[in-house]
Design a protein around this motif. Structure first.
Motif, PDB file in Angstrom:
ATOM      1  N   ARG A  46      44.087  18.788  42.300  1.00 39.51           N
ATOM      2  CA  ARG A  46      42.640  19.514  42.133  1.00 39.51           C
ATOM      3  C   ARG A  46      42.579  21.003  42.129  1.00 39.51           C
ATOM      4  O   ARG A  46      42.130  21.805  41.583  1.00 39.51           O
ATOM      5  CB  ARG A  46      41.473  18.927  42.808  1.00 39.51           C
ATOM      6  N   VAL A  47      43.659  21.602  43.231  1.00 37.10           N
ATOM      7  CA  VAL A  47      43.878  22.992  43.239  1.00 37.10           C
ATOM      8  C   VAL A  47      44.531  23.313  42.312  1.00 37.10           C
ATOM      9  O   VAL A  47      43.910  24.404  41.701  1.00 37.10           O
ATOM     10  CB  VAL A  47      44.453  22.870  44.731  1.00 37.10           C
ATOM     11  N   PHE A  48      45.333  22.514  41.691  1.00 40.42           N
ATOM     12  CA  PHE A  48      46.445  23.099  40.794  1.00 40.42           C
ATOM     13  C   PHE A  48      45.238  23.175  39.432  1.00 40.42           C
ATOM     14  O   PHE A  48      45.561  24.257  38.834  1.00 40.42           O
ATOM     15  CB  PHE A  48      47.519  22.046  40.453  1.00 40.42           C
ATOM     16  N   ALA A  49      44.390  22.292  39.176  1.00 37.01           N
ATOM     17  CA  ALA A  49      43.734  22.126  37.935  1.00 37.01           C
ATOM     18  C   ALA A  49      42.727  23.489  38.343  1.00 37.01           C
ATOM     19  O   ALA A  49      42.448  24.269  37.254  1.00 37.01           O
ATOM     20  CB  ALA A  49      42.985  21.155  37.834  1.00 37.01           C
ATOM     21  N   LEU A  50      41.976  23.813  39.406  1.00 30.44           N
ATOM     22  CA  LEU A  50      41.239  24.850  39.334  1.00 30.44           C
ATOM     23  C   LEU A  50      42.013  26.119  39.095  1.00 30.44           C
ATOM     24  O   LEU A  50      41.293  27.136  38.705  1.00 30.44           O
ATOM     25  CB  LEU A  50      40.492  24.749  40.905  1.00 30.44           C
ATOM     26  N   ARG A  99      31.177  19.835  52.452  1.00 29.37           N
ATOM     27  CA  ARG A  99      32.583  18.861  52.136  1.00 29.37           C
ATOM     28  C   ARG A  99      33.897  19.835  52.233  1.00 29.37           C
ATOM     29  O   ARG A  99      33.859  21.161  52.074  1.00 29.37           O
ATOM     30  CB  ARG A  99      32.192  18.682  50.509  1.00 29.37           C
ATOM     31  N   PHE A 100      34.929  19.051  52.560  1.00 28.24           N
ATOM     32  CA  PHE A 100      36.307  19.758  52.626  1.00 28.24           C
ATOM     33  C   PHE A 100      36.596  20.552  51.534  1.00 28.24           C
ATOM     34  O   PHE A 100      37.210  21.771  51.567  1.00 28.24           O
ATOM     35  CB  PHE A 100      37.227  18.822  52.713  1.00 28.24           C
ATOM     36  N   SER A 101      36.117  20.090  50.308  1.00 24.89           N
ATOM     37  CA  SER A 101      36.734  20.771  49.177  1.00 24.89           C
ATOM     38  C   SER A 101      35.954  22.020  49.098  1.00 24.89           C
ATOM     39  O   SER A 101      36.590  23.046  48.507  1.00 24.89           O
ATOM     40  CB  SER A 101      36.330  20.219  47.751  1.00 24.89           C
ATOM     41  N   TYR A 117      38.255  25.286  48.546  1.00 26.16           N
ATOM     42  CA  TYR A 117      38.045  25.963  47.528  1.00 26.16           C
ATOM     43  C   TYR A 117      37.924  27.451  47.305  1.00 26.16           C
ATOM     44  O   TYR A 117      38.104  28.598  46.678  1.00 26.16           O
ATOM     45  CB  TYR A 117      36.883  25.386  46.171  1.00 26.16           C
ATOM     46  N   ARG A 118      37.296  27.791  48.792  1.00 18.04           N
ATOM     47  CA  ARG A 118      37.037  29.264  49.176  1.00 18.04           C
ATOM     48  C   ARG A 118      38.516  29.811  49.457  1.00 18.04           C
ATOM     49  O   ARG A 118      38.570  31.000  48.816  1.00 18.04           O
ATOM     50  CB  ARG A 118      36.206  29.170  50.485  1.00 18.04           C
ATOM     51  N   ILE A 119      39.276  29.047  49.906  1.00 23.22           N
ATOM     52  CA  ILE A 119      40.589  29.738  49.930  1.00 23.22           C
ATOM     53  C   ILE A 119      41.182  29.951  48.512  1.00 23.22           C
ATOM     54  O   ILE A 119      41.891  30.961  48.573  1.00 23.22           O
ATOM     55  CB  ILE A 119      41.456  28.370  50.693  1.00 23.22           C
ATOM     56  N   VAL A 120      41.006  28.813  47.668  1.00 24.99           N
ATOM     57  CA  VAL A 120      41.515  29.160  46.485  1.00 24.99           C
ATOM     58  C   VAL A 120      40.948  30.351  45.657  1.00 24.99           C
ATOM     59  O   VAL A 120      41.872  31.196  45.056  1.00 24.99           O
ATOM     60  CB  VAL A 120      41.287  27.882  45.640  1.00 24.99           C
ATOM     61  N   ASP A 168      24.572  24.623  45.551  1.00 34.70           N
ATOM     62  CA  ASP A 168      24.516  25.227  46.767  1.00 34.70           C
ATOM     63  C   ASP A 168      25.965  25.225  47.353  1.00 34.70           C
ATOM     64  O   ASP A 168      26.647  25.975  48.382  1.00 34.70           O
ATOM     65  CB  ASP A 168      23.681  24.328  47.921  1.00 34.70           C
ATOM     66  N   GLU A 169      26.964  24.186  46.862  1.00 35.06           N
ATOM     67  CA  GLU A 169      28.322  24.188  47.263  1.00 35.06           C
ATOM     68  C   GLU A 169      28.922  25.120  46.778  1.00 35.06           C
ATOM     69  O   GLU A 169      29.827  25.916  47.313  1.00 35.06           O
ATOM     70  CB  GLU A 169      28.828  22.983  46.741  1.00 35.06           C
ATOM     71  N   VAL A 170      28.669  25.611  45.366  1.00 35.73           N
ATOM     72  CA  VAL A 170      29.225  26.772  44.748  1.00 35.73           C
ATOM     73  C   VAL A 170      28.831  28.237  45.551  1.00 35.73           C
ATOM     74  O   VAL A 170      29.695  28.980  45.763  1.00 35.73           O
ATOM     75  CB  VAL A 170      28.998  27.086  43.201  1.00 35.73           C
ATOM     76  N   ALA A 171      27.754  28.151  46.087  1.00 35.55           N
ATOM     77  CA  ALA A 171      27.397  29.448  46.682  1.00 35.55           C
ATOM     78  C   ALA A 171      28.335  29.476  47.998  1.00 35.55           C
ATOM     79  O   ALA A 171      28.651  30.533  48.460  1.00 35.55           O
ATOM     80  CB  ALA A 171      25.905  29.276  47.296  1.00 35.55           C
ATOM     81  N   LEU A 172      28.548  28.240  48.730  1.00 32.67           N
ATOM     82  CA  LEU A 172      29.371  28.380  49.860  1.00 32.67           C
ATOM     83  C   LEU A 172      30.609  28.572  49.757  1.00 32.67           C
ATOM     84  O   LEU A 172      31.363  29.648  50.406  1.00 32.67           O
ATOM     85  CB  LEU A 172      29.621  26.969  50.535  1.00 32.67           C
ATOM     86  N   VAL A 173      31.286  28.325  48.279  1.00 34.17           N
ATOM     87  CA  VAL A 173      32.602  28.799  47.985  1.00 34.17           C
ATOM     88  C   VAL A 173      32.615  30.261  47.855  1.00 34.17           C
ATOM     89  O   VAL A 173      33.660  30.939  48.213  1.00 34.17           O
ATOM     90  CB  VAL A 173      33.194  27.953  46.733  1.00 34.17           C
ATOM     91  N   LEU A 174      31.696  30.766  47.241  1.00 34.25           N
ATOM     92  CA  LEU A 174      31.707  32.315  46.617  1.00 34.25           C
ATOM     93  C   LEU A 174      30.976  32.879  47.898  1.00 34.25           C
ATOM     94  O   LEU A 174      30.929  34.328  47.837  1.00 34.25           O
ATOM     95  CB  LEU A 174      30.897  32.365  45.547  1.00 34.25           C
TER      96      LEU A 174
END
Ligand SMILES: [Zn+2]
Lengths: 216, 201
Positions: free
Chosen positions: B42-46, B80-82, B86-89, B164-170
């Motif tokens: 999933r990390v590779f795909a993202l 969620r762990f992702s 994903y924030r790291i990604v 709201d999850e996208v908001a956490l990532v960004l």
């Protein structure tokens, strides 16, 4: 835009989050069938959804995880990073090293030549030292009879600098025994000795330090 | 497209990543293996969707999990762990883009993003050619979006993250994410208008 259109656009916005299926459900709404503008707006979102969905998922190379794990093996083998308290505990567990007996005395003895060697200092310090020497010497001779009870003598090594040594020597001149005087003089910088000689020469005959010392 | 050699890791519910990460935090090295096996595709795909088919994508995946190792003591199971991963990604991808703009990427430096998609493009004879063309255009249009809009769109659309999850990532608000995705879709509609109008007609 009518209120029916406005509420439909709000629904459309929400359906965009839900993707293709949510948009398809919205297409079945009566307003979508009745209102051309809203139908077009919905169709545009649906087409964009289809365009986005047409992009296939990126191909993941085979055995990716295995290679990533192999590449990170070195990093994982490293000693784990300690928490603050763990580090403190470890540091505190190190015992104090044993100290050989009489170390202090031996260190001081070993430092005597070094401490009596000439140290650099500013010129004014010599003038201050000379002034102190002369003034204190005179005071010592004149105040001989009314001197306050003497404090215990200190060892030459205990005084940090030649200035202190000179000042102390002048102050306690009378109390110093001949033997001590030799030690004291040996501790003084050669230049200080010149100053002493100079002071001696410039002293009144009856108040020369040598006389005072010889008076013990 | 799942890779044949990729270990088929069952992701138990509700969130295996959180459980694995917490076990890894406690010193269970096997849990880290599971994290890499479960999430590296999933990390590779993202990363691919965000930076394109760069040669150094695997290095970037490694870098992501290296950061997981180094940040393991700071991890808190607040979402969620992702989202945490994903924030790291995202941070890594933005840095990678910056490096590329300055021309010091570890990548081979071949051409523009869309050109580099060429080797990923399926060979498409006949009627499929048009579809392949559309795919290439969509990828190029996404690649041209500003970083945050692009990541917001990719996460919401392809990773199916809630706003709201996208908001956490960004590291932003849900409202901002809604606005970013709205603007991204507007831009895509304009850039892809040739295809879309054709279909509409
Ligand atoms: Zn309407």
């Amino acid at each position: 835009m009518s209120s029916a259109c406005e509420s439909f656009r709000v629904e459309l916005e929400r359906a965009v989050r839900g993707g293709g299926r949510a948009l398809a459900r919205l297409a079945a709404e009566p307003h979508a069938r009745q209102c051309g503008a809203c139908r077009t707006a919905l169709a545009r979102e649906q087409m964009l959804e289809r365009a986005l969905a047409a992009v296939p998922a990126p191909a993941v190379p085979p055995a990716l995880a295995r290679r990533v794990l192999a590449a990170l093996a070195h990093e994982r083998l490293r000693a784990p990073v300690l928490e603050e308290h763990e580090l403190d505990e470890l540091l505190e567990s190190v015992p104090a090293p044993p100290v050989p007996p009489d170390l202090g005395a031996r260190v001081l003895a070993g430092l005597v030549p070094e401490r009596s060697a000439r140290r650099r200092r500013p010129r004014w310090a010599w003038l201050v030292a000379a002034g102190l020497l002369v003034g204190a010497g005179l005071w010592a001779v004149r105040a001989r009879s009314s001197a306050p009870p003497p404090s215990p003598l200190v060892e030459a090594e205990d005084l940090e600098s030649d200035e202190e040594l000179l000042a102390y020597a002048c102050e306690r001149w009378e109390e110093l025994h001949d033997e001590d005087l030799d030690v004291w003089l040996a501790s003084i910088d050669p230049l200080d000795e010149l100053l002493l000689e100079y002071a001696e020469e410039s002293w009144p005959e009856n108040a020369a330090p040598a006389d005072a010392a010889g008076g013990f | 497209m799942p890779a044949p050699d990729e270990p088929n890791v069952e992701l138990p519910t509700p969130d295996p990543g959180v459980a694995w990460m917490l076990r890894y935090q406690q010193g269970d090295e096997r849990a880290f293996d599971q994290l890499v096996e479960g999430y590296s595709p999933r990390v590779f795909a993202l990363i691919t969707r965000f930076v394109g088919p760069a040669q150094n994508r695997e290095d970037l995946v490694q870098e992501v999990f290296l950061r997981v190792i180094r940040a393991r003591h700071d991890y808190r199971p607040e979402a969620r762990f992702s989202t945490w991963l994903y924030r790291i990604v995202f941070n890594l991808c933005v840095n990678e883009n910056e490096r590329r703009k300055r021309g010091v990427s570890l990548d081979d430096g071949e051409g523009e993003a869309h050109d580099r998609w060429a080797d990923e493009r399926v060979s498409a004879p006949g009627a499929e050619l048009e579809r392949a063309d559309l795919v290439g255009s969509v990828r190029a249009a996404i690649a041209a979006l500003p970083d945050r809009q692009r990541m917001a769109l990719v996460l919401a659309k392809y990773e199916e993250l809630a706003y709201d999850e996208v908001a956490l990532v960004l590291g932003t608000s849900e409202k901002a994410v809604k606005s970013m995705i709205h603007r991204a879709r507007e831009t895509l509609r304009v850039r892809l208008s040739a295809f879309l109008e054709e279909e509409l007609a």
